[in-house]
Design a protein around this motif. Structure first.
Motif, PDB file in Angstrom:
ATOM      1  N   GLU A  59       0.711  -1.257   0.090  1.00 41.03           N
ATOM      2  CA  GLU A  59      -0.005  -0.031  -0.024  1.00 41.03           C
ATOM      3  C   GLU A  59       0.938   1.226  -0.090  1.00 41.03           C
ATOM      4  OE1 GLU A  59      -2.454  -0.304   3.330  1.00 41.03           O
ATOM      5  OE2 GLU A  59      -3.750  -1.888   2.627  1.00 41.03           O
ATOM      6  N   SER A  60       2.034   1.122   0.616  1.00 41.60           N
ATOM      7  CA  SER A  60       2.948   2.486   0.767  1.00 41.60           C
ATOM      8  C   SER A  60       4.355   1.962   1.081  1.00 41.60           C
ATOM      9  CB  SER A  60       2.581   3.192   1.904  1.00 41.60           C
ATOM     10  OG  SER A  60       2.529   2.650   3.088  1.00 41.60           O
ATOM     11  N   GLU A  61       5.321   2.788   1.090  1.00 40.37           N
ATOM     12  CA  GLU A  61       6.647   2.598   1.254  1.00 40.37           C
ATOM     13  C   GLU A  61       6.938   2.124   2.563  1.00 40.37           C
ATOM     14  OE1 GLU A  61       9.466   2.456  -0.877  1.00 40.37           O
ATOM     15  OE2 GLU A  61       8.270   3.009  -2.768  1.00 40.37           O
ATOM     16  N   SER A  62       5.891   2.245   3.464  1.00 40.47           N
ATOM     17  CA  SER A  62       6.139   1.944   4.922  1.00 40.47           C
ATOM     18  C   SER A  62       5.530   0.505   5.227  1.00 40.47           C
ATOM     19  CB  SER A  62       5.633   3.118   5.702  1.00 40.47           C
ATOM     20  OG  SER A  62       4.252   3.282   5.720  1.00 40.47           O
ATOM     21  N   ALA A  63       4.681  -0.002   4.060  1.00 41.44           N
ATOM     22  CA  ALA A  63       3.984  -1.163   4.580  1.00 41.44           C
ATOM     23  C   ALA A  63       4.861  -2.331   4.516  1.00 41.44           C
ATOM     24  CB  ALA A  63       3.205  -1.430   3.257  1.00 41.44           C
ATOM     25  N   PRO A  64       4.547  -3.287   5.594  1.00 43.11           N
ATOM     26  CA  PRO A  64       5.457  -4.408   5.574  1.00 43.11           C
ATOM     27  C   PRO A  64       5.968  -5.116   4.005  1.00 43.11           C
ATOM     28  CG  PRO A  64       3.576  -4.575   7.361  1.00 43.11           C
ATOM     29  CD  PRO A  64       3.402  -3.310   6.118  1.00 43.11           C
ATOM     30  N   ILE A  65       6.822  -5.911   4.317  1.00 40.55           N
ATOM     31  CA  ILE A  65       7.320  -6.584   3.096  1.00 40.55           C
ATOM     32  C   ILE A  65       7.305  -8.144   3.256  1.00 40.55           C
ATOM     33  CG2 ILE A  65       9.383  -7.031   1.337  1.00 40.55           C
ATOM     34  CD1 ILE A  65      10.490  -4.199   2.269  1.00 40.55           C
ATOM     35  N   VAL A  66       6.610  -8.965   2.523  1.00 39.38           N
ATOM     36  CA  VAL A  66       6.488 -10.179   2.767  1.00 39.38           C
ATOM     37  C   VAL A  66       7.849 -10.786   2.308  1.00 39.38           C
ATOM     38  CG1 VAL A  66       5.414 -12.408   2.286  1.00 39.38           C
ATOM     39  CG2 VAL A  66       3.985 -10.177   2.580  1.00 39.38           C
ATOM     40  N   THR A  67       8.639 -11.620   3.183  1.00 40.79           N
ATOM     41  CA  THR A  67       9.974 -12.265   2.907  1.00 40.79           C
ATOM     42  C   THR A  67       9.755 -13.685   3.009  1.00 40.79           C
ATOM     43  OG1 THR A  67      12.117 -11.850   3.205  1.00 40.79           O
ATOM     44  CG2 THR A  67      10.750 -11.845   5.084  1.00 40.79           C
ATOM     45  N   PRO A  68      10.428 -14.570   2.026  1.00 44.17           N
ATOM     46  CA  PRO A  68      10.441 -15.835   2.323  1.00 44.17           C
ATOM     47  C   PRO A  68      11.588 -16.433   3.375  1.00 44.17           C
ATOM     48  CG  PRO A  68      10.628 -15.140  -0.227  1.00 44.17           C
ATOM     49  CD  PRO A  68      10.847 -14.151   0.532  1.00 44.17           C
ATOM     50  N   MET A  69      12.424 -15.295   3.520  1.00 41.81           N
ATOM     51  CA  MET A  69      13.755 -15.835   4.356  1.00 41.81           C
ATOM     52  C   MET A  69      14.102 -14.555   5.287  1.00 41.81           C
ATOM     53  SD  MET A  69      15.617 -18.191   4.961  1.00 41.81           S
ATOM     54  CE  MET A  69      14.941 -19.385   3.754  1.00 41.81           C
ATOM     55  N   ILE A  70      14.397 -14.794   6.286  1.00 42.57           N
ATOM     56  CA  ILE A  70      15.197 -13.658   7.001  1.00 42.57           C
ATOM     57  C   ILE A  70      16.738 -14.010   7.230  1.00 42.57           C
ATOM     58  CG2 ILE A  70      13.227 -13.032   8.403  1.00 42.57           C
ATOM     59  CD1 ILE A  70      14.674 -14.551  10.775  1.00 42.57           C
ATOM     60  N   ALA A  71      17.598 -12.831   7.248  1.00 40.42           N
ATOM     61  CA  ALA A  71      19.008 -13.271   7.564  1.00 40.42           C
ATOM     62  C   ALA A  71      19.173 -13.703   8.630  1.00 40.42           C
ATOM     63  CB  ALA A  71      19.726 -11.685   7.298  1.00 40.42           C
ATOM     64  N   GLY A  72      18.586 -13.834   9.702  1.00 44.53           N
ATOM     65  CA  GLY A  72      18.564 -14.624  11.005  1.00 44.53           C
ATOM     66  C   GLY A  72      18.999 -13.633  12.099  1.00 44.53           C
ATOM     67  N   GLY A 124       2.809 -19.486  10.348  1.00 43.41           N
ATOM     68  CA  GLY A 124       3.416 -18.252  10.868  1.00 43.41           C
ATOM     69  C   GLY A 124       3.416 -17.360   9.668  1.00 43.41           C
ATOM     70  N   TYR A 125       4.281 -16.153   9.733  1.00 43.05           N
ATOM     71  CA  TYR A 125       4.847 -15.474   8.608  1.00 43.05           C
ATOM     72  C   TYR A 125       5.933 -14.805   8.788  1.00 43.05           C
ATOM     73  CZ  TYR A 125       3.183 -11.512  11.438  1.00 43.05           C
ATOM     74  OH  TYR A 125       2.926 -10.601  12.424  1.00 43.05           O
ATOM     75  N   LEU A 126       6.754 -14.247   7.863  1.00 44.10           N
ATOM     76  CA  LEU A 126       7.895 -13.208   7.970  1.00 44.10           C
ATOM     77  C   LEU A 126       7.574 -12.139   7.207  1.00 44.10           C
ATOM     78  CD1 LEU A 126       9.038 -16.282   8.775  1.00 44.10           C
ATOM     79  CD2 LEU A 126      11.183 -15.537   7.378  1.00 44.10           C
ATOM     80  N   TYR A 127       7.830 -11.032   8.228  1.00 41.58           N
ATOM     81  CA  TYR A 127       7.754  -9.708   7.633  1.00 41.58           C
ATOM     82  C   TYR A 127       9.237  -8.882   7.584  1.00 41.58           C
ATOM     83  CZ  TYR A 127       2.679  -9.525   6.556  1.00 41.58           C
ATOM     84  OH  TYR A 127       1.320  -9.606   6.302  1.00 41.58           O
ATOM     85  N   ILE A 128       9.522  -7.897   6.622  1.00 39.64           N
ATOM     86  CA  ILE A 128      10.531  -7.197   6.832  1.00 39.64           C
ATOM     87  C   ILE A 128       9.932  -5.852   7.352  1.00 39.64           C
ATOM     88  CG2 ILE A 128      12.512  -5.682   6.046  1.00 39.64           C
ATOM     89  CD1 ILE A 128      13.229  -8.389   4.386  1.00 39.64           C
ATOM     90  N   MET A 129      10.023  -5.022   8.244  1.00 40.76           N
ATOM     91  CA  MET A 129       9.389  -3.804   8.467  1.00 40.76           C
ATOM     92  C   MET A 129      10.107  -2.704   7.932  1.00 40.76           C
ATOM     93  SD  MET A 129       6.778  -5.218   9.860  1.00 40.76           S
ATOM     94  CE  MET A 129       6.082  -3.517  10.251  1.00 40.76           C
ATOM     95  N   PRO A 130      10.083  -1.916   7.063  1.00 38.40           N
ATOM     96  CA  PRO A 130      10.785  -0.832   6.244  1.00 38.40           C
ATOM     97  C   PRO A 130      11.110   0.263   7.215  1.00 38.40           C
ATOM     98  CG  PRO A 130       8.731  -1.128   5.212  1.00 38.40           C
ATOM     99  CD  PRO A 130       8.649  -2.172   6.076  1.00 38.40           C
ATOM    100  N   CYS A 131      10.183   0.463   8.094  1.00 31.97           N
ATOM    101  CA  CYS A 131      10.338   1.733   9.007  1.00 31.97           C
ATOM    102  C   CYS A 131      11.057   1.425  10.454  1.00 31.97           C
ATOM    103  CB  CYS A 131       8.762   2.172   9.621  1.00 31.97           C
ATOM    104  SG  CYS A 131       8.035   2.951   8.349  1.00 31.97           S
ATOM    105  N   SER A 132      11.709  -0.005  10.321  1.00 29.11           N
ATOM    106  CA  SER A 132      12.503  -0.383  11.502  1.00 29.11           C
ATOM    107  C   SER A 132      14.095  -0.527  10.722  1.00 29.11           C
ATOM    108  CB  SER A 132      12.224  -1.656  12.120  1.00 29.11           C
ATOM    109  OG  SER A 132      12.952  -2.100  12.929  1.00 29.11           O
ATOM    110  N   ARG A 133      15.140   0.222  11.191  1.00 32.70           N
ATOM    111  CA  ARG A 133      16.400   0.203  10.721  1.00 32.70           C
ATOM    112  C   ARG A 133      17.469  -0.046  11.468  1.00 32.70           C
ATOM    113  NH1 ARG A 133      17.368   1.311   4.648  1.00 32.70           N
ATOM    114  NH2 ARG A 133      15.265   1.750   4.028  1.00 32.70           N
ATOM    115  N   VAL A 134      18.087  -1.118  11.524  1.00 35.89           N
ATOM    116  CA  VAL A 134      19.574  -1.444  12.496  1.00 35.89           C
ATOM    117  C   VAL A 134      20.542  -1.463  11.418  1.00 35.89           C
ATOM    118  CG1 VAL A 134      20.331  -2.979  13.840  1.00 35.89           C
ATOM    119  CG2 VAL A 134      17.823  -2.536  13.943  1.00 35.89           C
ATOM    120  N   GLY A 135      21.576  -1.026  11.746  1.00 38.22           N
ATOM    121  CA  GLY A 135      22.914  -1.020  11.236  1.00 38.22           C
ATOM    122  C   GLY A 135      23.580  -2.205  11.635  1.00 38.22           C
ATOM    123  N   HIS A 136      24.295  -3.060  10.803  1.00 43.31           N
ATOM    124  CA  HIS A 136      25.046  -4.346  10.917  1.00 43.31           C
ATOM    125  C   HIS A 136      26.255  -4.246  10.335  1.00 43.31           C
ATOM    126  CE1 HIS A 136      26.104  -8.612  10.457  1.00 43.31           C
ATOM    127  NE2 HIS A 136      25.571  -8.753  11.441  1.00 43.31           N
TER     128      HIS A 136
END
Length: 584
Positions: free
Chosen positions: A318-331, A370-382
């Motif tokens: 719906e927008s740039e801030s909407a959750p991103i459905v992701t098949p996999m997370i980096a972990g 369950g489900y996996l989302y990436i939340m674009p409004c949450s940012r963490v440097g690594h």
């Protein structure tokens, strides 16, 4: 009377000796005997996980320059020594130390100055430690969120979370900056506690001294190296919050990083939510901005990779801030409800050190409700490092092969053959008994891996058609020797049980494969040989309508040469029945 006096004197001396042992400094800590605490849980841990945890054993710990902890100052549980604040969880036979010693007021400069050093600033941590030490605990980073993320009115009534951070020989400055960024960029009421799990680092002070940074910090220390998976489970069992947030120990949280993760979990249960991970360059620690138009994927060798969003993905947001459905997370970085984490089996405790755990938790969460989302409004440097700065007891490659083999055998069904075709070394490690993990999958009523591919990751290229049979009149093409190289192929009565009669067909080059070898031609005889790029004798044009298998190099088709001897080979292409095969 003299005998009684001698016994009384001896008893007093023994008591004084016990008191001395109990109060003797151990690793700069005064041991205070107290009952082993019981973890407080208001959820059900699956029996399979309990059994796995109970069956994990270690020898008695040795500390203080090799001096064993004495039985006079301990109690024995399952032949392992438990002293004072050694925590013996009822679900774990692993023993680890809960750091309860009093730490004076935290001194940042003194703490960082106690770091290990090396003339090569990249050697110890695979990132520039000198630059990290100069930065210290605090620095401003660019607010990398999309501008639409900075207005919100729905972050009310959010649950608190426990931060769980495991580390092994981490640079003090990087670990301190990770924790400081959590404390300074998170609403205090949303942080229940910060559980640090020291996976038996060489210097126990790295974790212990951090207790002085905040009363919310708990420190656990393994008495023997356990690796990421088991350390995270120990942290989770000691966590106070209803939500668990797992973070690596070389990260920097950005502005308002936590609220989007917690908010999503209030909107839809049984989720795993991850921030967008901004890269911090290992060479100079520059904080870079990652794209928010990517999601997690993988190769068939089970290597994690970032992939671009599809047109369908983009159109459904719906927008740039909407959750991103992701098949996999980096972990490395994600939040999950504590109850769901344990009810879904946590991690596979048979995994060692590092690697593969993100595949297991991603497949399991999608396939089991369950489900996996990436939340674009949450940012963490690594900090992304080009190599591991630490060793693997059994070697990096072997450990990764073992861990990913556990994933393949439990979760990937027949598609595990694609994994083995791309990582042949994974066939060999012993992974032990996986019946408990398979039962967990059955108990959770999980979907098949085929369902996952069709519904979660449909754009993943599947390079082979799996487990076809090639037959005539009830007789199937059979490798006889389990697909071993340089062995002949012939006919055997069809048994429909796969094995030597199950073949995979490559979609593009049309090679026909069994395990790690390909169907090949030598002097018109059909053999199993190692697959080789450019080998024209391994390329077949398959016409499913006519039922023919044609090789252009020999300009011939697969034929039955002698039915009595059950031999096959290449011969003229004709309308004869001996060249017509049922391929399905």
């Amino acid at each position: 009377m003299k005998t009684f006096a001698k016994i009384l004197t001896l008893g007093i001396l023994i008591c004084l000796g016990v008191i001395y042992v109990i109060t003797m400094p151990v690793a700069n800590t005064i041991l205070i005997l107290k009952p082993t605490p019981e973890p407080k849980t208001d959820f059900i841990i699956p029996q399979e996980l309990r059994d796995t945890l109970r069956d994990t054993k270690l020898p008695s710990p040795i500390i203080n320059n090799g001096r064993p902890l004495l039985d006079t100052a301990s109690k024995v549980v399952d032949k392992a020594v438990v002293v004072s604040d050694l925590y013996a969880d009822p679900y774990l036979n692993i023993k680890y130390f809960v750091e309860d010693s009093v730490v004076s007021e935290f001194d940042e400069e003194q703490y960082i100055s106690g770091s290990r050093t090396d003339p090569d600033p990249m050697k110890l941590n695979s990132f520039d430690q000198v630059k990290s030490d100069r930065i210290g605990a605090h620095r401003s980073v660019l607010d990398s969120r999309h501008y639409t993320c900075r207005t919100h009115d729905d972050w009310t009534m959010l649950p608190a979370t426990s931060i769980i951070m495991t580390f092994y020989n981490e640079a003090r400055s990087a670990l301190l900056r990770s924790i400081t960024s959590v404390l300074e960029r998170s609403p205090p009421e949303l942080i229940s506690d910060i559980v640090l799990v020291d996976d038996c680092s060489d210097d126990p002070e790295v974790g212990r001294l951090l207790k002085g940074l905040s009363p919310k910090i708990k420190v656990l220390r393994n008495f023997q190296r356990q690796g990421l998976v088991r350390s995270r489970i120990y942290g989770a069992l000691n966590a106070a919050g209803p939500v668990l947030t797992f973070l690596d120990s070389h990260i920097e949280c950005n502005e308002e990083w936590l609220q989007p993760l917690l908010y999503q979990l209030t909107q839809r249960p049984r989720g795993i939510v991850s921030p967008v991970i901004d890269p911090i360059k290992a060479e100079n620690l520059d904080y870079r901005v990652a794209s928010s138009n990517i999601k997690g994927g993988f190769t068939w060798a089970l290597h994690f990779t970032w992939v671009s969003l599809t047109e369908k993905d983009i159109s459904e947001r719906e927008s740039e801030s909407a959750p991103i459905v992701t098949p996999m997370i980096a972990g490395g970085l994600f939040s999950i409800e504590k109850e769901w984490f344990f009810q879904s089996g946590a991690y596979d405790m048979n995994m060692d050190i590092w690697g593969g755990e993100n595949f297991e938790i991603s497949f399991k969460n999608w396939m089991c409700g369950g489900y996996l989302y990436i939340m674009p409004c949450s940012r963490v440097g690594h900090i992304f490092r080009k190599k591991h700065p630490y060793s693997f007891p059994d070697g990096n490659g072997h450990t990764y092969s073992k861990n990913t083999k556990l994933v393949a055998e439990v979760w990937m069904d027949d598609y595990k053959e694609l994994f083995y075709q791309n990582r042949a070394s994974a066939r060999y490690p012993d992974i032990g008994d996986i019946s408990g993990r398979l039962k967990l999958r059955d108990d959770l009523k999980c979907h098949s891996f085929k369902w996952y591919l069709e519904n979660v990751y449909p754009e993943l290229d599947i390079p082979w058609t799996l487990h076809i049979t090639i037959s005539q009149a009830g007789w199937c093409l059979d490798s006889f020797y389990g697909g071993a190289k340089d062995t002949p192929v012939g006919l055997y009565k069809c048994h429909r049980k796969g094995g030597n009669q199950a073949w995979s067909v490559e979609k593009t080059k049309k090679r026909i494969k069994q395990r790690d070898n390909c169907l090949s031609i030598k002097d018109d005889i059909l053999l199993i040989k190692p697959c080789a790029a450019g080998d024209m004798t391994q390329l077949f044009v398959i016409d499913e309508d006519l039922g023919t298998l044609y090789n252009s190099y020999y300009n011939s088709c697969l034929n039955i040469i002698n039915m009595k001897l059950r031999t096959v080979g290449m011969g003229p292409c004709s309308s004869d029945a001996s060249t017509r095969w049922i391929i399905k």
